[in-house]
Design an enzyme around this catalytic site. Structure first.
Site, PDB file in Angstrom:
ATOM      1  N   GLU A 253       0.854  -1.184   0.000  1.00 26.43           N
ATOM      2  CA  GLU A 253       0.000   0.000   0.000  1.00 26.43           C
ATOM      3  C   GLU A 253       0.891   1.235   0.000  1.00 26.43           C
ATOM      4  O   GLU A 253       1.682   1.450   0.930  1.00 26.43           O
ATOM      5  CB  GLU A 253      -0.909  -0.003   1.231  1.00 26.43           C
ATOM      6  CG  GLU A 253      -2.000   1.040   1.189  1.00 26.43           C
ATOM      7  CD  GLU A 253      -3.113   0.718   0.176  1.00 26.43           C
ATOM      8  OE1 GLU A 253      -3.913   1.632  -0.119  1.00 26.43           O
ATOM      9  OE2 GLU A 253      -3.182  -0.425  -0.317  1.00 26.43           O
TER      10      GLU A 253
ATOM     11  N   GLU B 158      -0.763   9.555  -5.623  1.00 28.36           N
ATOM     12  CA  GLU B 158       0.354   8.624  -5.641  1.00 28.36           C
ATOM     13  C   GLU B 158       0.591   8.082  -7.049  1.00 28.36           C
ATOM     14  O   GLU B 158       1.741   7.905  -7.472  1.00 28.36           O
ATOM     15  CB  GLU B 158       0.084   7.488  -4.648  1.00 28.36           C
ATOM     16  CG  GLU B 158       0.044   7.986  -3.206  1.00 28.36           C
ATOM     17  CD  GLU B 158      -1.036   7.345  -2.356  1.00 28.36           C
ATOM     18  OE1 GLU B 158      -1.368   7.933  -1.296  1.00 28.36           O
ATOM     19  OE2 GLU B 158      -1.558   6.283  -2.732  1.00 28.36           O
TER      20      GLU B 158
ATOM     21  N   ASP C 270      -7.053   2.530   3.284  1.00 24.73           N
ATOM     22  CA  ASP C 270      -6.736   1.233   3.867  1.00 24.73           C
ATOM     23  C   ASP C 270      -7.953   0.314   3.859  1.00 24.73           C
ATOM     24  O   ASP C 270      -7.854  -0.873   3.551  1.00 24.73           O
ATOM     25  CB  ASP C 270      -6.245   1.410   5.309  1.00 24.73           C
ATOM     26  CG  ASP C 270      -4.939   2.188   5.379  1.00 24.73           C
ATOM     27  OD1 ASP C 270      -4.193   2.172   4.382  1.00 24.73           O
ATOM     28  OD2 ASP C 270      -4.676   2.801   6.415  1.00 24.73           O
TER      29      ASP C 270
END
Length: 474
Positions: free
Chosen positions: A274, A305, A458
């Site tokens: 992750e 990201e 998450d």
């Protein structure tokens, strides 16, 4: 990070356990997944005729568990105790006023904090930064913990408070215990919240810390050495972004050790990495090229990201400085395709990477190399569904509290002749293929007034993994 249903899925926590909101001082002794359900609001009956209601019902019909389920999940290597509070209230308490926003790769002062917070709040974008001054950070953290409404977020190195908060079904190796907890400050803001002339377009959060233990990934070797006894079916890793607070020399040395440790994970055990907010292009380039990507099986990341990764490694659309509003689906698809084509598994390349779970506010995409994963239609739908329930803190989707904001139609590529796809709430998962890579797209039902902003990525990745089935290596 991840949360898994029932005690059979209770993950091995060496360093990270995700982010769990604690509104009471005592945590119920329930399985790890129930940690995510500390806030429960009874949902109002959904409007079945609305696009949101029809889409939610279609998800429920599509989401089925895989034939082969994970029995044990090992989770590492980034853990902390987070303090969650209003970002505006904290900065006001610090005597700061909103000025011109400016991004800082590392925060050195309160002024840097104010400028970076304003920069990202104005965009409604999530970010995480390292605060270099230990004493100044401790002063800010102390003030934050005393503000009314501040909440503790378990997100193990495992200090005494974090160890006390963990569920009984979570095993922590003795070597992971340390005398002091690592604290992160989570500055939240709501959609439309104003501070001076600043107005947030979306609800989100800004994270900062002075975390040296996680930054050095001190527990990685302990984590990997414990896997032989624990015998997991799946390994979930995070925390590489925390290395940005280290010197370049230490980053380079530690990254090589990370690759060695990952290679020591038993053959045949999928490894999910992750990613998180980063600003150091050299570090990101090293993660992409120095065997980290080929060593993992699956990636999870958001729009910031993804674009930063492409910029750092000279990928598609890398000339784009930032996304202009909702990330273009075709551009996102191009970058995902490039990652799997250039760094994914193939006959001529020693790589295990076969899956990427991309998530942004209004839609998600799961991209997989054909032949390695099953049940991805259910997985992408489950990840999108949990984004709505977690943000609104409801057990199920409440159609009156969410909105469908994804583009009504989109092109599947901007670098080649892609297909045009129109979203249908009754068939919410769109699928397309490109040179041996499959893409599964679904909109997100965005919570109108979110109660939680931290930990959603998450939860999305965890839910997507829970419903995924990895096929054995051929």
């Amino acid at each position: 990070m991840a949360l898994w249903r029932g005690s059979a899925y209770a993950g091995f926590l060496a360093l990270a356990v995700g982010c769990v909101l604690l509104l009471e001082p005592q945590l119920p002794g329930s399985a790890l997944r129930s940690l995510w359900s500390s806030l429960q609001l009874a949902p109002a009956p959904p409007g079945p005729g609305s696009p949101e209601g029809r889409l939610a019902a279609a998800w429920d019909a599509l989401i089925v568990r895989p034939a082969r389920r994970w029995r044990r999940v090992a989770v590492g290597v980034n853990a902390c105790v987070d303090v969650v509070l209003s970002g505006v209230k904290l900065l006001q308490a610090l005597g700061l006023n909103p000025g011109n926003g400016k991004d800082h790769s590392i925060l050195h002062s309160r002024t840097d904090l104010e400028e970076a917070f304003v920069h990202f709040m104005g965009k409604g974008a999530a970010a995480e930064r390292f605060f270099s001054d230990k004493e100044a950070f401790q002063d800010i953290a102390q003030m934050a913990s005393e503000l009314p409404g501040a909440q503790v977020l378990l997100c193990g190195p495992v200090g005494p408070k974090l160890h006390e908060l963990l569920d009984d079904n979570v095993f922590v190796p003795p070597e992971s215990l340390q005398e002091m907890d690592e604290f992160h400050l989570i500055l939240e803001y709501q959609a439309g919240e104003e501070w001076g002339r600043l107005k947030a377009p979306h609800a989100n959060r800004f994270i900062f810390s002075h975390d040296l233990s996680n930054g050095a990934m001190n527990m990685l070797e302990v984590f990997v050495s414990s896997l032989e006894e624990f015998q997991p079916d799946l390994v979930v890793l995070s925390g590489l972004h925390m290395m940005e607070g280290q010197s370049k020399e230490l980053q380079r040395k530690r990254l090589l050790e990370v690759v060695t440790s990952i290679s020591d994970i038993p053959t045949g055990v999928p490894v999910h990495l992750e990613l998180a907010s980063m600003t150091n292009r050299e570090l990101m380039r090293s993660i992409v090229h120095q065997q980290v990507f080929p060593a993992v099986t699956s990636l999870g990341l958001n729009e910031q990201e993804l674009l930063f990764l492409s910029q750092a490694a000279s990928g598609p659309h890398s000339s784009l400085s930032s996304w202009n509003g909702v990330p273009d689906v075709g551009m996102v698809s191009d970058i995902l395709f490039w990652i799997l084509k250039e760094h994914g598994r193939s006959k001529g390349r020693a790589s295990d990477l076969t899956r990427i779970h991309f998530h942004t506010l209004v839609y998600h995409i799961l991209a997989t190399i054909d032949g390695h994963w099953a049940n991805q239609l259910a997985a992408v739908a489950a990840g999108a569904r949990v984004a709505g329930t977690q943000a609104c803190a409801t057990e199920a989707i409440d159609a009156s509290r969410v909105s469908l904001r994804a583009p009504p139609e989109f092109m599947t590529s901007r670098s080649e002749a892609g297909a045009r796809i129109v979203i249908n709430p009754n068939e919410p998962v769109a699928e397309w293929h490109r040179e041996g890579i499959s893409f599964h797209f679904t909109p997100v039902l965005v919570c109108k007034d979110p109660i939680r902003t931290v930990g959603l990525g998450d939860a999305i990745s965890a839910e997507g993994l829970f419903y995924s089935e990895a096929r054995p290596h051929s």
